[in-house]
Design an enzyme around this catalytic site. Structure first.
Site, PDB file in Angstrom:
ATOM      1  N   HIS A  59       0.823  -1.195   0.000  1.00 32.05           N
ATOM      2  CA  HIS A  59       0.000   0.000   0.000  1.00 32.05           C
ATOM      3  C   HIS A  59       0.867   1.260   0.000  1.00 32.05           C
ATOM      4  O   HIS A  59       2.045   1.232   0.366  1.00 32.05           O
ATOM      5  CB  HIS A  59      -0.924   0.011   1.213  1.00 32.05           C
ATOM      6  CG  HIS A  59      -2.016  -1.009   1.130  1.00 32.05           C
ATOM      7  ND1 HIS A  59      -2.944  -1.202   2.131  1.00 32.05           N
ATOM      8  CD2 HIS A  59      -2.341  -1.896   0.156  1.00 32.05           C
ATOM      9  CE1 HIS A  59      -3.779  -2.167   1.781  1.00 32.05           C
ATOM     10  NE2 HIS A  59      -3.438  -2.600   0.588  1.00 32.05           N
ATOM     11  N   GLU A  61       0.807   3.932   1.912  1.00 31.36           N
ATOM     12  CA  GLU A  61       1.278   4.353   3.229  1.00 31.36           C
ATOM     13  C   GLU A  61       2.512   3.541   3.649  1.00 31.36           C
ATOM     14  O   GLU A  61       3.482   4.091   4.177  1.00 31.36           O
ATOM     15  CB  GLU A  61       0.168   4.183   4.279  1.00 31.36           C
ATOM     16  CG  GLU A  61      -1.102   4.959   3.971  1.00 31.36           C
ATOM     17  CD  GLU A  61      -2.130   4.148   3.208  1.00 31.36           C
ATOM     18  OE1 GLU A  61      -3.326   4.297   3.497  1.00 31.36           O
ATOM     19  OE2 GLU A  61      -1.731   3.357   2.320  1.00 31.36           O
ATOM     20  N   CYS A  84      -5.949   1.460   5.438  1.00 30.72           N
ATOM     21  CA  CYS A  84      -6.552   0.186   5.830  1.00 30.72           C
ATOM     22  C   CYS A  84      -6.279  -0.105   7.306  1.00 30.72           C
ATOM     23  O   CYS A  84      -5.308   0.377   7.884  1.00 30.72           O
ATOM     24  CB  CYS A  84      -6.027  -0.957   4.954  1.00 30.72           C
ATOM     25  SG  CYS A  84      -4.347  -1.481   5.342  1.00 30.72           S
ATOM     26  N   CYS A  93      -2.190  -0.608   7.711  1.00 28.34           N
ATOM     27  CA  CYS A  93      -1.443   0.650   7.614  1.00 28.34           C
ATOM     28  C   CYS A  93      -1.621   1.494   8.878  1.00 28.34           C
ATOM     29  O   CYS A  93      -0.717   2.240   9.259  1.00 28.34           O
ATOM     30  CB  CYS A  93      -1.890   1.430   6.384  1.00 28.34           C
ATOM     31  SG  CYS A  93      -1.383   0.653   4.825  1.00 28.34           S
TER      32      CYS A  93
END
Length: 367
Positions: A59, A61, A84, A93
């Site tokens: 992801h 992040e 998430c 995250c």
């Protein structure tokens, strides 16, 4: 620009705009996951940036945090979509954000995923992290429209496109190319930004198209999808000859074993599609099947009949009309586009796209 009533500063806008640009740069490459952009700032200095990885992992992040070479304690994170908060192939995250001591998180809109929606806000707040939402909300809602359609309808986001002469012809026997080179570049960009492209066998047999992106800097072309009930596509067409090197799907319903075996030997994936009472493909069913096969953004470069079928069923999410400033002759075989009456039933918004050097008129219609 921010106004007096705006609760965000100019710098907030700047950092979120950068995050949006990062997300845009991965649009169409993140599989089932949305493309997200992330910027981490401390004392007005950008410490790190991140975007969603190819096919959706890692992801944004995670990438931004992982790439940072500085202590992130008391930093600020700007991320386009709600982080998430659940375990999947990677840890949440939100856990990383808390662990690194990030003091403030700006995210624009909530994720539509039920596992995430609104929950990250509560988790971060409960860990004394300041959370602000809504920055560039309109821009982000527009950008994530395809993702929202994917999640809600379990179908690809469908973009239509057609090229017309000044007198609304889409083809004549003498001149097949209608639009100028600047419109062609936009067409190739649309091919690049969609993971799949759909035409009928009639278009294949008339035009013998390549359906690829021919902009050197953009090295991705969409999967080719052909609707061909009886497998009547010309065997020497470029699409069939190049199928072993390029992902190709043919939807059919009635075809003899000889044709089926020929197409399979060429490396083509054959899918038997449903036919309606008018002996036409059930387009909604086609879209559902394509979604199950990983299609998230579909470009339809149809002729008059295919475009009309999609319009009748209100299946386009957006539509590009390319209109040349040149007329085509009706003195030879020609086809005229006759579905403008359906546009008002399909689309609420119409905007003109300005191309600096081109003479064509391009309109974008949206629901």
């Amino acid at each position: 620009m921010s106004s007096k009533k705006d609760k965000y500063s100019k710098k907030d806008h700047l950092y979120m705009r950068l995050a949006l640009d990062l997300a845009k740069s991965r649009h169409g490459f993140t599989g089932n996951n949305p493309s997200v952009g992330c910027v981490i700032v401390k004392k007005d200095k950008i410490l790190s940036i991140g975007r969603t990885g190819i096919l959706g992992r890692p992801h944004a992040e995670y990438n931004a945090i992982n790439f940072a070479n500085h202590d992130l304690k008391d930093s600020i994170m700007y991320v386009t979509l709600e982080p998430c908060n659940h375990y999947g192939k990677t840890p949440p995250c939100t856990n990383l954000i808390i662990k690194k001591g990030i003091k403030k998180v700006f995210y624009s809109i909530n994720d539509i995923d039920k596992k995430v929606k609104g929950k990250s806000f509560k988790i971060l707040k409960s860990n004394n992290i300041i959370v602000k939402t809504g920055l560039l909300k309109n821009d982000l809602n527009t950008f994530y429209e395809p993702y929202l359609v994917n999640r809600k309808k379990k179908a690809p986001y469908v973009t239509g496109k057609i090229a017309l002469s000044k007198n609304n012809l889409i083809y004549n026997e003498i001149k097949k190319r209608i639009t100028d080179i600047y419109s062609d570049k936009l067409t190739h960009y649309l091919r690049y930004s969609n993971d799949s492209i759909l035409i009928s066998y009639k278009t294949l047999n008339i035009d013998n198209p390549k359906l690829n992106c021919r902009i050197k800097e953009l090295n991705r072309s969409p999967r080719r999808v052909i609707l061909d009930n009886n497998l009547d596509s010309k065997k020497n067409s470029f699409i069939i000859k190049s199928a072993k090197k390029n992902d190709t799907i043919f939807f059919y319903n009635k075809a003899n074993k000889e044709k089926i075996n020929f197409f399979k030997k060429k490396g083509i994936k054959l899918i038997k599609g449903k036919i309606n009472k008018n002996y036409q493909f059930d387009l909604k069913s086609i879209l559902r099947i394509l979604y199950k096969n990983g299609c998230r953004n579909l470009l339809v470069e149809g002729g008059n009949e295919l475009t009309k079928s999609f319009l009748h069923r209100k299946l386009f999410n957006q539509f590009y009309s390319f209109k040349s400033n040149k007329k085509l002759s009706k003195s030879v075989e020609f086809k005229e586009f006759n579905s403008f009456n359906l546009f008002s039933k399909n689309f609420k918004r119409k905007s003109k796209i300005n191309i600096k050097f081109g003479k064509d008129i391009i309109y974008l219609y949206k629901k």
